[in-house]
Design an enzyme around this catalytic site. Structure first.
Site, PDB file in Angstrom:
ATOM      1  N   LYS A  10      39.551  33.455  47.752  1.00 31.70           N
ATOM      2  CA  LYS A  10      38.519  32.741  48.516  1.00 31.70           C
ATOM      3  C   LYS A  10      38.607  31.233  48.313  1.00 31.70           C
ATOM      4  O   LYS A  10      38.628  30.464  49.285  1.00 31.70           O
ATOM      5  CB  LYS A  10      37.141  33.274  48.103  1.00 31.70           C
ATOM      6  CG  LYS A  10      35.977  32.728  48.896  1.00 31.70           C
ATOM      7  CD  LYS A  10      34.775  33.665  48.842  1.00 31.70           C
ATOM      8  CE  LYS A  10      34.491  34.214  47.460  1.00 31.70           C
ATOM      9  NZ  LYS A  10      33.894  33.247  46.530  1.00 31.70           N
TER      10      LYS A  10
ATOM     11  N   LYS B 275      38.343  35.613  34.354  1.00 26.93           N
ATOM     12  CA  LYS B 275      38.352  35.254  35.768  1.00 26.93           C
ATOM     13  C   LYS B 275      39.287  34.095  36.091  1.00 26.93           C
ATOM     14  O   LYS B 275      39.868  34.006  37.161  1.00 26.93           O
ATOM     15  CB  LYS B 275      36.918  34.910  36.210  1.00 26.93           C
ATOM     16  CG  LYS B 275      36.791  34.610  37.697  1.00 26.93           C
ATOM     17  CD  LYS B 275      35.335  34.358  38.065  1.00 26.93           C
ATOM     18  CE  LYS B 275      35.216  33.839  39.479  1.00 26.93           C
ATOM     19  NZ  LYS B 275      35.674  32.457  39.636  1.00 26.93           N
TER      20      LYS B 275
ATOM     21  N   ALA C  62      27.018  33.392  40.706  1.00 20.98           N
ATOM     22  CA  ALA C  62      26.731  34.028  41.997  1.00 20.98           C
ATOM     23  C   ALA C  62      25.996  35.352  41.818  1.00 20.98           C
ATOM     24  O   ALA C  62      25.579  35.951  42.789  1.00 20.98           O
ATOM     25  CB  ALA C  62      28.022  34.242  42.764  1.00 20.98           C
TER      26      ALA C  62
ATOM     27  N   PHE D 277      31.577  35.189  45.102  1.00 24.40           N
ATOM     28  CA  PHE D 277      31.781  36.636  45.265  1.00 24.40           C
ATOM     29  C   PHE D 277      31.833  37.030  46.750  1.00 24.40           C
ATOM     30  O   PHE D 277      32.117  36.207  47.607  1.00 24.40           O
ATOM     31  CB  PHE D 277      30.721  37.431  44.497  1.00 24.40           C
ATOM     32  CG  PHE D 277      30.796  37.250  43.003  1.00 24.40           C
ATOM     33  CD1 PHE D 277      32.019  37.212  42.345  1.00 24.40           C
ATOM     34  CD2 PHE D 277      29.650  37.089  42.242  1.00 24.40           C
ATOM     35  CE1 PHE D 277      32.096  37.044  40.968  1.00 24.40           C
ATOM     36  CE2 PHE D 277      29.714  36.921  40.859  1.00 24.40           C
ATOM     37  CZ  PHE D 277      30.935  36.896  40.238  1.00 24.40           C
TER      38      PHE D 277
ATOM     39  N   PHE E 218      50.066  37.971  51.532  1.00 26.05           N
ATOM     40  CA  PHE E 218      50.830  38.262  50.312  1.00 26.05           C
ATOM     41  C   PHE E 218      52.240  38.680  50.728  1.00 26.05           C
ATOM     42  O   PHE E 218      52.451  39.252  51.801  1.00 26.05           O
ATOM     43  CB  PHE E 218      50.168  39.374  49.496  1.00 26.05           C
ATOM     44  CG  PHE E 218      49.039  38.910  48.616  1.00 26.05           C
ATOM     45  CD1 PHE E 218      49.168  38.887  47.233  1.00 26.05           C
ATOM     46  CD2 PHE E 218      47.840  38.476  49.170  1.00 26.05           C
ATOM     47  CE1 PHE E 218      48.128  38.449  46.417  1.00 26.05           C
ATOM     48  CE2 PHE E 218      46.790  38.041  48.367  1.00 26.05           C
ATOM     49  CZ  PHE E 218      46.933  38.028  46.981  1.00 26.05           C
TER      50      PHE E 218
ATOM     51  N   TRP F  47      48.687  29.720  50.546  1.00 27.26           N
ATOM     52  CA  TRP F  47      49.054  29.817  49.124  1.00 27.26           C
ATOM     53  C   TRP F  47      50.504  29.379  48.924  1.00 27.26           C
ATOM     54  O   TRP F  47      50.815  28.639  47.988  1.00 27.26           O
ATOM     55  CB  TRP F  47      48.857  31.258  48.644  1.00 27.26           C
ATOM     56  CG  TRP F  47      49.099  31.434  47.168  1.00 27.26           C
ATOM     57  CD1 TRP F  47      48.232  31.167  46.142  1.00 27.26           C
ATOM     58  CD2 TRP F  47      50.295  31.916  46.544  1.00 27.26           C
ATOM     59  NE1 TRP F  47      48.809  31.446  44.931  1.00 27.26           N
ATOM     60  CE2 TRP F  47      50.079  31.902  45.147  1.00 27.26           C
ATOM     61  CE3 TRP F  47      51.536  32.340  47.036  1.00 27.26           C
ATOM     62  CZ2 TRP F  47      51.048  32.320  44.233  1.00 27.26           C
ATOM     63  CZ3 TRP F  47      52.495  32.756  46.130  1.00 27.26           C
ATOM     64  CH2 TRP F  47      52.248  32.752  44.737  1.00 27.26           C
TER      65      TRP F  47
END
Length: 558
Positions: free
Chosen positions: A73, A107, A275, A303, A383, A411
């Protein structure tokens, strides 16, 4: 060829002096308070000067429920801004600051990834400009002043069994969840049960992110309930006379931080409320300032859309008078497969049926976001193992939901990989019909608001809450807090309160364990299931891999 790590890419970035980034938005260099060469705070004087400017378009990035497959995100948020700038739009990003606890836990950081990052990544994921330290200090000053007031005679008649203000630390430390304080004799005060939360769960953090200016900040800090008397009447932070000193500690932290993306586009990174326990969005002051300076502002909410986007719309937008022109919903083929029943080790092989089986999770989020009157574009974060057939399956499904899915390769390719996404998002934002509205009105009862979220967003059959909780909500309504919005605290991994129930489940209830009044922030926190306000570290925390190399550079941050 192996892809470089996030920190390697960030270290090789060609950063511009922060004054040049400010110039892109028309911020004069003398209105920036630099922290080194690559980060600065924007002065309150300048923020006040631009308040009359026309607003740009607000774009919210949210996602499906997080899975171990990874959704990306923050990466999409950053890539989209770089993509918008690539197609000639004046765009800025607004994201939250990273907490040390998750950084050293599991995380990781909050600066994006690959070639869609905000830099300086290592500073942002560590001490940055000291905002979280200031929040920790202000919060704990209040805690110290409460115990000190009790020690010196307790003229406010605080019931020491009903002190609700815990302490905070910006670290995952389960040993501090429940403690006994003031042991050791008369000179140390009156022993009582206490505990620690993580700094990002502090009401002070939530307030910093919702306040408009320093005056508003002090009023909200003063309105926080910190304890109760024996007759159950509330004691406020202003009764302890802590609000002034807390505001002094937060004076600089209140000013938004300006940094840059890898492609030298402006990024406001400010605030970081959890969150789960709080509303999970960056600060109102950063978002509203960015909207006065850029034509498109891309922000994210923590989230999945059932938590972050719902709170963004029902809390942040309601409080700040904002409205999103379009919502970008991030999904991945891999996450669809996991929602379709595959394990993490089965994701690298084509399985179109599993993708189709997992799509209803995405579909429910699309429906939910649309129910706020906002158009949705799905960003399919690419991906390397995704196949054409799998991508087409998601696109076909999204079309049946009246939306469009666009593959984005930010990415690996930065802004260039997000050009298609940026082009469509800008088109939809420019057509914004302005139909946004929160899903419940201010004057609805507190329990009815909880039911509305549980039934309309999670698709639960009922809310399970015992009489004690219902009575508490009624009491707050009688005290004048009935018009506050609801901040649901539940697992991010599922629409239910069971983190293992993926997909789009039905036929469940939402158990409410506890309700907390955040009177200063201006919302009621509803704690569902097993949510914790102080996380623990995993069996192998990220901290074990974080170190300095022979050149003194940081290794292991993600």
């Amino acid at each position: 060829m192996a892809m470089k790590s996030d920190i390697q890419i960030a270290r090789e970035a060609s950063k511009k002096p922060i004054q040049e980034i400010g110039e892109k938005l028309g911020i004069p260099s003398d209105e920036l308070l630099p922290y080194g060469h690559d980060k600065a705070k924007v002065s309150q004087k300048f923020i006040n000067q631009v308040r009359g400017n026309k607003d740009g378009k607000l774009i919210l990035v949210t996602s499906i429920n997080p899975t171990p497959a990874g959704e990306g995100k923050s990466t999409t948020t950053v890539g989209l801004v770089d993509g918008l700038n690539r197609i000639g739009k004046k765009a800025a990003v607004c994201i939250r600051e990273a907490s040390l606890g998750p950084n050293f836990g599991m995380k990781g950081g909050a600066a994006g990834g690959g070639y869609a990052q905000v830099v300086p990544m290592d500073d942002m994921n560590l001490h940055f400009t000291g905002d979280f330290h200031a929040i920790t200090s202000a919060h704990n000053l209040l805690a110290a002043m409460i115990d000190n007031h009790i020690y010196w005679g307790n003229s406010l008649e605080i019931d020491t069994r009903r002190v609700t203000w815990r302490r905070v630390i910006d670290m995952n430390d389960r040993a501090l969840r429940q403690i006994t304080a003031s042991l050791g004799g008369v000179s140390n005060g009156f022993p009582r049960e206490a505990g620690f939360d993580i700094t990002v769960a502090s009401e002070v953090m939530a307030i910093l992110c919702l306040a408009n200016d320093l005056k508003d900040l002090q009023e909200r800090l003063g309105a926080m309930i910190v304890a109760y008397r024996r007759d159950k009447s509330p004691v406020y932070a202003r009764d302890i006379k802590a609000d002034g000193a807390m505001t002094v500690l937060l004076k600089d932290a209140m000013q938004p931080n300006l940094v840059q993306t890898l492609e030298n586009n402006p990024a406001f990174v400010h605030g970081g409320p959890f969150a789960n326990i709080a509303h999970g969005c960056n600060s109102v002051i950063a978002t509203t300032t960015a909207l006065k300076l850029a034509d498109y502002v891309v922000t994210e909410a923590g989230f999945g859309a059932d938590l972050g986007a719902e709170k963004f719309m029902d809390i942040k937008c309601r409080k700040a008078g904002l409205h999103p022109a379009v919502v970008v919903l991030v999904a991945t083929v891999r996450a669809m497969k996991m929602n379709g029943g595959l394990g993490k080790n089965e994701l690298d092989h084509e399985d179109v049926e599993a993708v189709k089986k997992g799509c209803p999770n995405l579909g429910r989020h699309i429906e939910n976001v649309k129910s706020f009157g906002v158009p949705v574009v799905v960003a399919l974060n690419h991906f390397v193992h995704d196949t054409e057939a799998e991508i087409q399956a998601v696109k076909d499904y999204v079309k049946t939901m009246g939306a469009e899915a666009i593959v984005s390769k930010h990415w690996a390719q930065g802004g260039e990989g997000a050009v298609d996404l940026a082009t469509r998002v800008a088109e939809v934002a420019d057509e914004d019909p302005g139909n946004f509205s929160p899903i419940y009105p201010d004057d609805m009862g507190l329990f009815q608001k909880i039911e509305t979220i549980a039934k309309r967003i999670y698709r639960a059959d009922e809310v399970l809450a015992d009489q004690k909780i219902r009575n508490q909500l009624k009491e707050w309504e009688e005290q004048g807090y009935g018009n506050l919005p609801i901040c649901m605290a539940k697992t991010q991994y599922s629409f239910t309160t069971d983190p293992n129930r993926r997909g789009a489940p039905t036929g469940f209830g939402v158990p409410v364990r506890e309700v907390r009044l955040s009177a200063g922030a201006g919302f009621v926190v509803v704690i569902c299931g097993e949510i914790m306000t102080m996380p623990g570290l995993p069996s192998v925390p990220s901290a074990v891999n974080i170190k300095l190399d022979a050149n003194g550079d940081i290794e292991g941050l993600s």
